[in-house]
Structure formats: structure tokens, C-alpha cells
Scaffold this active site. Sequence first.
Site, PDB file in Angstrom:
ATOM      1  CG  HIS A  99      -4.322  -1.022  -1.576  1.00 12.31           C
ATOM      2  ND1 HIS A  99      -5.549  -1.488  -2.031  1.00 12.31           N
ATOM      3  CD2 HIS A  99      -4.593  -0.279  -0.477  1.00 12.31           C
ATOM      4  CE1 HIS A  99      -6.512  -1.045  -1.231  1.00 12.31           C
ATOM      5  NE2 HIS A  99      -5.962  -0.300  -0.281  1.00 12.31           N
TER       6      HIS A  99
ATOM      7  CG  ASP B 170      -5.128   3.161   0.931  1.00  8.04           C
ATOM      8  OD1 ASP B 170      -6.180   2.502   0.989  1.00  8.04           O
ATOM      9  OD2 ASP B 170      -4.004   2.694   1.178  1.00  8.04           O
TER      10      ASP B 170
ATOM     11  CG  MET C 165     -11.184   4.713   2.321  1.00 10.44           C
ATOM     12  SD  MET C 165      -9.596   4.742   3.166  1.00 10.44           S
ATOM     13  CE  MET C 165      -8.509   4.494   1.781  1.00 10.44           C
TER      14      MET C 165
ATOM     15  CG  HIS D 265      -9.515   1.454  -0.265  1.00  6.37           C
ATOM     16  ND1 HIS D 265      -8.937   1.104   0.933  1.00  6.37           N
ATOM     17  CD2 HIS D 265     -10.829   1.634   0.013  1.00  6.37           C
ATOM     18  CE1 HIS D 265      -9.853   1.081   1.877  1.00  6.37           C
ATOM     19  NE2 HIS D 265     -11.011   1.409   1.346  1.00  6.37           N
TER      20      HIS D 265
ATOM     21  CG  MET E  32      -7.973   8.395   2.563  1.00  3.71           C
ATOM     22  SD  MET E  32      -6.982   8.506   4.056  1.00  3.71           S
ATOM     23  CE  MET E  32      -6.136   6.923   3.998  1.00  3.71           C
TER      24      MET E  32
ATOM     25  CG  MET F 289     -11.908  -1.520   5.217  1.00  9.04           C
ATOM     26  SD  MET F 289     -10.401  -1.283   4.259  1.00  9.04           S
ATOM     27  CE  MET F 289      -9.292  -0.587   5.490  1.00  9.04           C
TER      28      MET F 289
ATOM     29  CB  SER G 144      -0.893   0.012   1.242  1.00  5.75           C
ATOM     30  OG  SER G 144      -1.564   1.251   1.317  1.00  5.75           O
TER      31      SER G 144
ATOM     32  CG  ASP H   6      -6.548  -2.066   3.190  1.00  5.85           C
ATOM     33  OD1 ASP H   6      -5.428  -1.912   3.693  1.00  5.85           O
ATOM     34  OD2 ASP H   6      -7.153  -1.180   2.546  1.00  5.85           O
TER      35      ASP H   6
HETATM   36  C1  DX5 Z   1      -6.237   2.417   5.606  1.00  2.00           C
HETATM   37  C2  DX5 Z   1      -5.884   1.973   4.209  1.00  2.00           C
HETATM   38  C3  DX5 Z   1      -4.829   0.934   4.112  1.00  2.00           C
HETATM   39  C4  DX5 Z   1      -3.501   1.297   4.726  1.00  2.00           C
HETATM   40  C5  DX5 Z   1      -3.044   0.046   5.391  1.00  2.00           C
HETATM   41  O1  DX5 Z   1      -7.333   3.254   5.513  1.00  2.00           O
HETATM   42  O2  DX5 Z   1      -7.049   1.466   3.542  1.00  2.00           O
HETATM   43  O3  DX5 Z   1      -4.655   0.495   2.751  1.00  2.00           O
HETATM   44  O4  DX5 Z   1      -2.525   1.723   3.815  1.00  2.00           O
HETATM   45  O5  DX5 Z   1      -1.916   0.337   6.127  1.00  2.00           O
HETATM   46  P1  DX5 Z   1      -1.212  -0.691   7.131  1.00  2.00           P
HETATM   47  O6  DX5 Z   1      -0.851  -1.897   6.313  1.00  2.00           O
HETATM   48  O7  DX5 Z   1      -0.054   0.080   7.625  1.00  2.00           O
HETATM   49  O8  DX5 Z   1      -2.213  -1.030   8.193  1.00  2.00           O
HETATM   50 ZN    ZN Z   2      -6.758   0.596   1.496  1.00  2.00          ZN
END
Ligand code: DX5
Ligand code: ZN
Length: 230
Positions: free
Chosen positions: A33, A35, A68, A66, A37, A137, A8, A176
Site C-alpha cells: 500500500h 499513500d 488523498m 491511495h 498526499m 478508512m 503501508s 486502512d
Molecule cells: C493514513 C494512510 C494509511 C497509513 C496507515 O492516511 O492512509 O495507509 O499508512 O498507517 P497505520 O497503519 O500506522 O495507521
Molecule cells: Zn492509505
Amino acid sequence: MKPVILPSLLAADPGHLADAIRRAEDSGADKLHLDMMDGAFVPNLSYGPAIVELARKTTRLPLSVHLMFVRPDRYAKRFAEAGATTLQIHVESSCEVGATLEAIRRFGAEPALVLNPLTPHTAALPYLHLVDECLQMTVFPGYGGQKFMPEPLPEIRALRRAAAAAGKPDFAIMVDGGIDRATIAACAEAGADQFVAGTALYSKSDMAAEIRLFRQLASDAVRASSHALS
Ligand code: DX5
Ligand code: ZN
């Protein structure tokens, strides 16, 4: 089942994202991956379509994006055009989930559904025919480096059974949040086959060795559980 490992990018140094993307590919990752937000669905901001474009130009790896977002439907087209391979939207978001999944496919990306850690797997069932992947998640989304939550494990097990019953033996279940060498086996044993990890991969000096260890731990857990069943 070959375990699929996704570094990620959230855990990478934001000043050197292209290097971090290349490092994931050179270390043998299966996918990357990313992320996204919106500061509303989760109390944090990350980056946008420009980083998906950068990743698309930098690596041949499939891009798992992903979203969010409260309204992923408003941005799905831009992320598909930026080069997302898969667009993952939350079942808890405030959009027409089924219509958005269908729109994502029309835009040329693979749609996938995301469940928060305490959302029951039954929330995914009405959409199962529209997707080939669910992202479960294992932390509340918004930040990297959080502690793994075991609560979703029985839901992963139930979702794996539901997918098999729906005639989808190859359904992908991705996990994740807090995935590392101590938590990956429990997820694999429950039925997950794709593993996102930020902190646990980018913090290692030898990411390739850690990815190999992840694959080994996941495969061993599946083998041990199928022996236990027979
Ligand atoms: C959190 C993200 C994850 C994050 C995971 O909201 O969706 O993808 O990068 O990070 P680790 O592996 O550090 O928990
Ligand atoms: Zn994620």
C-alpha cells in the site's frame, strides 16, 4: 475468504524505501500500500509517482495506490503509467468520481473508491457497478500511527450486504488506519477482507510472523461470526 494483508510504506524508513519494499514481499505480504498526499485534501505531504515507479521495479507485489487528493483526476494517468495496480480515489474528492473511476480503468489500472471514517456507505452505492473494491478508512487520512476508529464498522457490514445484493460476492473491502492485532478481528467480522497496516507491521522485528498472526486473527473472526449466524 483468504485475508489479504498490505504493509503501508508510509511507516517505513524513507531513507531505505527499496529495502522496505523488499521486506514486505519477503515477509509474505499479499500487496503493498502506497499513500499519496497532496497537502490539501489532507494536511500532509508524502511522495509521488517516482516512488510508485521504484516499487514497480523493486517488487512483483500488486501496488495499491491511495490518492488523498482534492483532484485525483488530474494525476490518475501519471500514477497508472508509473505502475499502480489499483488506484484508490476518495468519494469526498472534488472531481467527477464516476468519470474518474472509468478513466482509471482506461489508463490500465483497477479503480477503487475510498470512504472517510464518517462517510456513510451509501455514498459508495452510485459507483458500485464501476469498482470491485472499496477502501474504508478507519482513521482520518493524512498520518500513520493514529488510533483506530470503530465508527465505520456498521458501514462495512452494510457495504458488504449491498455488494452481495448487487451480485458482487467477491467485492473487496479494505480497511486502512490503526489496523493491528487488537483491531483486525472486528474489521474482519464486519466484512472487511483486505487489511492495510503501517505502524503495526513495520515496527515489528519479525514482520512475517505478524502477517501470519493477522491472517489467523482475521480468519478466526470470520469463522466465529459464521458459527454465530448458523
Ligand atoms: C493514513 C494512510 C494509511 C497509513 C496507515 O492516511 O492512509 O495507509 O499508512 O498507517 P497505520 O497503519 O500506522 O495507521
Ligand atoms: Zn492509505
